[in-house]
Design an enzyme around this catalytic site. Structure first.
Site, mmCIF file in Angstrom:
data_model
loop_
_atom_site.group_PDB
_atom_site.id
_atom_site.type_symbol
_atom_site.label_atom_id
_atom_site.label_comp_id
_atom_site.label_asym_id
_atom_site.label_seq_id
_atom_site.Cartn_x
_atom_site.Cartn_y
_atom_site.Cartn_z
ATOM 1 N N ARG A 24 -3.172 -10.228 5.013
ATOM 2 C CA ARG A 24 -4.487 -9.686 3.673
ATOM 3 C C ARG A 24 -3.106 -9.372 3.199
ATOM 4 O O ARG A 24 -2.447 -8.444 3.606
ATOM 5 C CB ARG A 24 -5.152 -9.219 4.089
ATOM 6 C CG ARG A 24 -5.614 -9.174 2.674
ATOM 7 C CD ARG A 24 -7.021 -8.371 2.510
ATOM 8 N NE ARG A 24 -8.040 -8.243 1.236
ATOM 9 C CZ ARG A 24 -6.997 -7.279 0.613
ATOM 10 N NH1 ARG A 24 -5.699 -6.484 0.696
ATOM 11 N NH2 ARG A 24 -8.055 -7.026 -0.871
ATOM 12 N N LYS A 75 1.104 -1.286 0.059
ATOM 13 C CA LYS A 75 0.356 0.030 -0.224
ATOM 14 C C LYS A 75 0.643 1.332 -0.336
ATOM 15 O O LYS A 75 2.374 0.990 -0.181
ATOM 16 C CB LYS A 75 -1.223 -0.055 0.946
ATOM 17 C CG LYS A 75 -2.189 -0.584 0.729
ATOM 18 C CD LYS A 75 -3.361 -0.123 2.162
ATOM 19 C CE LYS A 75 -4.265 -1.579 1.937
ATOM 20 N NZ LYS A 75 -5.394 -1.847 2.939
HETATM 21 C C1 YH5 Z 1 -7.530 -4.390 3.758
HETATM 22 O O1 YH5 Z 1 -6.436 -3.460 4.725
HETATM 23 N N1 YH5 Z 1 -7.430 -3.714 1.409
HETATM 24 S S1 YH5 Z 1 -8.511 -3.366 -1.060
HETATM 25 C C2 YH5 Z 1 -4.046 -0.043 -2.916
HETATM 26 C C3 YH5 Z 1 -2.441 -0.821 -2.685
HETATM 27 C C4 YH5 Z 1 -2.325 -1.840 -2.782
HETATM 28 C C5 YH5 Z 1 -3.238 -2.861 -1.720
HETATM 29 C C6 YH5 Z 1 -1.866 1.418 -3.835
HETATM 30 N N2 YH5 Z 1 -9.859 -4.554 1.170
HETATM 31 C C7 YH5 Z 1 -8.203 -4.402 2.932
HETATM 32 O O2 YH5 Z 1 -5.443 -4.231 -1.077
HETATM 33 N N3 YH5 Z 1 -9.612 -5.945 3.201
HETATM 34 C C8 YH5 Z 1 -8.654 -4.420 0.431
HETATM 35 O O3 YH5 Z 1 -1.148 -0.171 -2.739
HETATM 36 C C9 YH5 Z 1 -8.980 -5.468 2.250
HETATM 37 N N4 YH5 Z 1 -8.263 -5.035 4.775
HETATM 38 C C10 YH5 Z 1 -9.247 -6.466 4.809
HETATM 39 N N5 YH5 Z 1 -9.924 -6.651 4.893
HETATM 40 C C11 YH5 Z 1 -6.923 -1.826 -1.021
HETATM 41 C C12 YH5 Z 1 -5.703 -3.415 -1.326
HETATM 42 C C13 YH5 Z 1 -4.330 -2.010 -1.873
HETATM 43 C C14 YH5 Z 1 -4.877 -0.578 -2.345
#
Ligand code: YH5
Length: 267
Positions: free
Chosen positions: A243, A209
């Site tokens: 996750r 992230k």
């Molecule tokens: C979470 O923290 N996150 S979707 C931006 C990124 C990389 C990854 C710019 N669903 C979570 O994974 N569910 C998502 O780089 C989630 N906890 C739970 N429970 C966003 C994501 C991401 C966004």
């Protein structure tokens, strides 16, 4: 928990799973078997992009993306299936197709979500988010991010219990990056034990992230070491589920952590 995006625009692997709008079952099964062999215990399937600024998708579109993948994994692979959704229709259909967990970044706040989730009898992961994915990173603000997030999650727990969801089926997640500045995210990680002390399994998601991008000045392909460092710190503070995108590397972190923990219990 391995992230399996089924959004066609996904930056990781989503688009690969689709072949002319029908899923490629062999490819999905092979990819999931690989994740399991690498050490994943749960596969989290998401059909809605909740990245900052992402546009919303229709319920039908989300159903079309998610349900065939849930069915395919349930029929072909021996692994727990989580659905990353806020939509009651998707929760109901996913449960009927063999899902094992509802992972809702909106903590079952959408109309009908609480009763739909309760009806499935599945465990639920309640995540904190401030605002909506479109605008959440514009100007996040809290009086105290740790107590604000904890209070919100405790209120959602009460709503779940009132709806008939058993306390043994509730997980909590502070929602790293969802309406939070870097400082908010760091405070939440530092104070994770306060969330853990509520007595529910805590899931954390910061893999790749932008908090890592901000912290280190790294673009997406260079965020693995930062992701692993945060994973270890979350484990030390009591997180139970990570996750992540990078399964085998994170599995090594967990196994190392557990080996030291077990050795210290035996002394
Ligand atoms: C979470 O923290 N996150 S979707 C931006 C990124 C990389 C990854 C710019 N669903 C979570 O994974 N569910 C998502 O780089 C989630 N906890 C739970 N429970 C966003 C994501 C991401 C966004």
């Amino acid at each position: 928990m391995a992230i399996l995006n089924v959004t066609p625009d996904s930056f990781s692997d989503g688009g690969l799973l689709f072949k002319s709008s029908k899923i490629d079952e062999a490819l999905v099964s092979r990819r999931v078997e690989e994740l399991v062999a690498d050490g994943a215990e749960i596969i989290d399937i998401g059909g809605e992009s909740t990245r900052p600024g992402a546009a919303s998708v229709s319920v039908q579109e989300e159903l079309d993306r998610v349900i065939p993948v849930v069915e395919c994994i349930a029929n072909n692979c021996d692994v727990a299936i989580s659905v990353d959704t806020s939509s009651p229709q998707v929760m109901t259909a996913a449960a009927a197709s063999g899902a094992h967990l509802i992972n809702d970044v909106r903590a079952l706040t959408r109309g009908g979500a609480l009763s739909a989730a309760a009806q499935t009898g599945l465990p639920v992961c309640l995540m904190h988010m401030q605002g909506t994915p479109e605008t959440m990173q514009d100007s996040p603000g809290y009086s105290n991010v740790v107590t604000d997030v904890s209070d919100f999650l405790q209120q959602r727990v009460v709503s779940c219990l009132d709806a008939g969801i058993s306390s043994s089926k509730i997980w909590l997640d502070p929602g790293f990056g969802f309406g939070k500045t870097l400082e908010h995210n760091l405070a939440l990680l530092r104070h994770l034990p306060e969330l853990v002390s509520l007595g529910f399994p805590v899931l954390v998601g910061f893999s790749r992230k932008s908090m890592i991008g901000k912290l280190l000045g790294r673009e997406l392909p260079e965020r693995l070491p930062g992701s692993l460092a945060l994973a270890l710190m979350a484990l030390e503070r009591g997180a139970k589920i990570l996750r992540v995108h990078d399964i085998s590397e994170t599995r090594d972190v967990i196994d190392t952590f557990m080996a030291v923990k077990i050795a210290s219990n035996q002394q």
